[in-house]
Design a protein around this motif. Structure first.
Motif, PDB file in Angstrom:
ATOM      1  N   ILE A   1     -17.284  65.298   0.745  1.00  0.00           N
ATOM      2  CA  ILE A   1     -17.019  65.563  -0.669  1.00  0.00           C
ATOM      3  C   ILE A   1     -16.242  66.874  -0.732  1.00  0.00           C
ATOM      4  CG2 ILE A   1     -17.987  66.005  -2.961  1.00  0.00           C
ATOM      5  CD1 ILE A   1     -20.415  64.341  -2.165  1.00  0.00           C
TER       6      ILE A   1
ATOM      7  N   GLY B   1     -12.242  69.839  -4.790  1.00  0.00           N
ATOM      8  CA  GLY B   1     -11.914  68.660  -5.580  1.00  0.00           C
ATOM      9  C   GLY B   1     -10.744  67.919  -4.958  1.00  0.00           C
TER      10      GLY B   1
ATOM     11  N   HIS C   1     -21.228  74.688 -10.307  1.00  0.00           N
ATOM     12  CA  HIS C   1     -20.833  73.334 -10.750  1.00  0.00           C
ATOM     13  C   HIS C   1     -19.898  72.663  -9.738  1.00  0.00           C
ATOM     14  CE1 HIS C   1     -22.728  74.661 -14.348  1.00  0.00           C
ATOM     15  NE2 HIS C   1     -21.710  75.343 -14.816  1.00  0.00           N
ATOM     16  N   ASN C   2     -20.280  72.697  -8.484  1.00  0.00           N
ATOM     17  CA  ASN C   2     -19.431  72.121  -7.441  1.00  0.00           C
ATOM     18  C   ASN C   2     -20.117  70.883  -6.850  1.00  0.00           C
ATOM     19  OD1 ASN C   2     -18.097  71.653  -4.847  1.00  0.00           O
ATOM     20  ND2 ASN C   2     -17.091  73.616  -5.214  1.00  0.00           N
ATOM     21  N   LYS C   3     -19.479  69.730  -6.974  1.00  0.00           N
ATOM     22  CA  LYS C   3     -20.080  68.463  -6.526  1.00  0.00           C
ATOM     23  C   LYS C   3     -20.403  68.469  -5.037  1.00  0.00           C
ATOM     24  CE  LYS C   3     -17.855  65.465  -9.926  1.00  0.00           C
ATOM     25  NZ  LYS C   3     -16.763  64.496 -10.119  1.00  0.00           N
ATOM     26  N   SER C   4     -19.551  69.129  -4.247  1.00  0.00           N
ATOM     27  CA  SER C   4     -19.757  69.134  -2.799  1.00  0.00           C
ATOM     28  C   SER C   4     -21.024  69.900  -2.425  1.00  0.00           C
ATOM     29  CB  SER C   4     -18.543  69.743  -2.100  1.00  0.00           C
ATOM     30  OG  SER C   4     -18.679  69.613  -0.698  1.00  0.00           O
TER      31      SER C   4
ATOM     32  N   HIS D   1     -23.471  70.518  -4.452  1.00  0.00           N
ATOM     33  CA  HIS D   1     -24.603  69.775  -5.031  1.00  0.00           C
ATOM     34  C   HIS D   1     -25.128  68.761  -4.021  1.00  0.00           C
ATOM     35  CE1 HIS D   1     -24.748  70.520  -9.579  1.00  0.00           C
ATOM     36  NE2 HIS D   1     -24.117  71.533  -9.022  1.00  0.00           N
ATOM     37  N   ARG D   2     -24.201  68.038  -3.395  1.00  0.00           N
ATOM     38  CA  ARG D   2     -24.622  67.032  -2.414  1.00  0.00           C
ATOM     39  C   ARG D   2     -25.239  67.697  -1.180  1.00  0.00           C
ATOM     40  NH1 ARG D   2     -27.316  62.825  -1.161  1.00  0.00           N
ATOM     41  NH2 ARG D   2     -26.519  61.610   0.595  1.00  0.00           N
TER      42      ARG D   2
ATOM     43  N   GLU E   1     -28.874  74.636 -10.770  1.00  0.00           N
ATOM     44  CA  GLU E   1     -27.734  73.901 -10.188  1.00  0.00           C
ATOM     45  C   GLU E   1     -28.191  72.693  -9.362  1.00  0.00           C
ATOM     46  OE1 GLU E   1     -24.173  74.313  -9.582  1.00  0.00           O
ATOM     47  OE2 GLU E   1     -23.943  75.804 -11.156  1.00  0.00           O
TER      48      GLU E   1
END
Length: 258
Positions: free
Chosen positions: A88, A92, A126-129, A131-132, A241
């Motif tokens: 991920i 982005g 707020h970072n999807k990577s 978060h995972r 988060e």
């Protein structure tokens, strides 16, 4: 910088830069991160057969890649053993965090330390990577050992390592020492980057880039500072988060520390 004990955690791989066991690092309460659970590195594309044997012995469950698809397509990670691969992009797929980073001419010509610090500032919130990554870390029994990496294993991986180590109770001072170690482990990688930069810039501009592109406290400080200005406390950041509560944190520490 205190590097005693840090260099000994670098694995002697021939074709992979900056491959380190994050174990052995001390926490503020005197415990240590267990060896063999958390690893960080640059990409694995040029790993030799011997390197892959060495990595296979680590029994990784996951190789977690912070790069975007374009980067990973050009320099793919090989399958080492039975590990799962997840990717991920930290910046982005549309490169929103590092808009100019992958257009070499623009990147080298417009590089400043302030702009690079801003890339770091935008990474941890707020970072999807991440978060995972932290979702995986929340269940260490199922998901460790893990290797997390980007291209050089220094910027995106440096922020990821900071999140993991701070969750385990490592001081920011120790985390910073570990982060700055990339200047020692990536000498050849940096030389290659500087050689590429020399195709686009020269003279004082090139010198400024060579000095500024090394990892500096200013960069990781920017990421840490953003967490505190957004949330006040690291514990609140973890909970808001990533849904990692104080009890979760104690459980993760019990699994990962000795």
């Amino acid at each position: 910088m205190e590097t005693n004990g840090l260099m000994e955690r670098v694995l002697p791989l021939k074709g992979v830069y900056n491959f380190r066991d994050m174990g052995g690092i001390k926490t503020r309460d005197g415990r240590k991160v267990k060896r063999g659970l958390l690893f960080r590195s640059a990409d694995l594309t040029d790993s030799t057969e011997q390197d892959r044997k060495h990595i296979q012995e680590l029994n990784l469950k996951i190789i977690y890649d912070y790069r975007d698809k374009a980067e990973a397509d050009v320099r793919p990670d090989p399958q080492i053993g039975s590990e799962r691969h997840e990717r991920i992009a930290v910046n982005g797929e549309d490169k929103t965090t590092a808009r100019e980073e992958w257009d070499p001419a623009t990147f080298y010509k417009t590089f400043t330390r302030e702009k690079f610090a801003q890339v770091y500032r935008e990474m941890p919130v707020h970072n999807k990577s991440y978060h995972r990554l932290m979702q995986l870390f929340k269940n260490p029994e199922e998901n460790l050992p893990v290797l997390h990496h980007c291209a050089g294993g220094r910027d995106r991986t440096g922020v990821g390592a900071m999140l993991l180590l701070r969750t385990l109770g490592v001081s920011f001072e120790t985390i910073m020492d570990d982060y700055l170690l990339s200047n020692k482990t990536l000498v050849r990688y940096h030389e290659e980057t500087f050689a590429e930069a020399a195709r686009y810039v020269s003279g004082l501009q090139l010198k400024r880039f060579e000095e500024g592109f090394l990892v500096h406290e200013q960069y990781l400080d920017a990421a840490i500072g953003e967490i505190f200005s957004s949330y006040g406390k690291f514990g609140k950041y973890l909970e808001t988060e990533f849904g990692i509560t104080r009890a979760d944190r104690r459980r993760i520490q019990a699994y990962c520390l000795e």
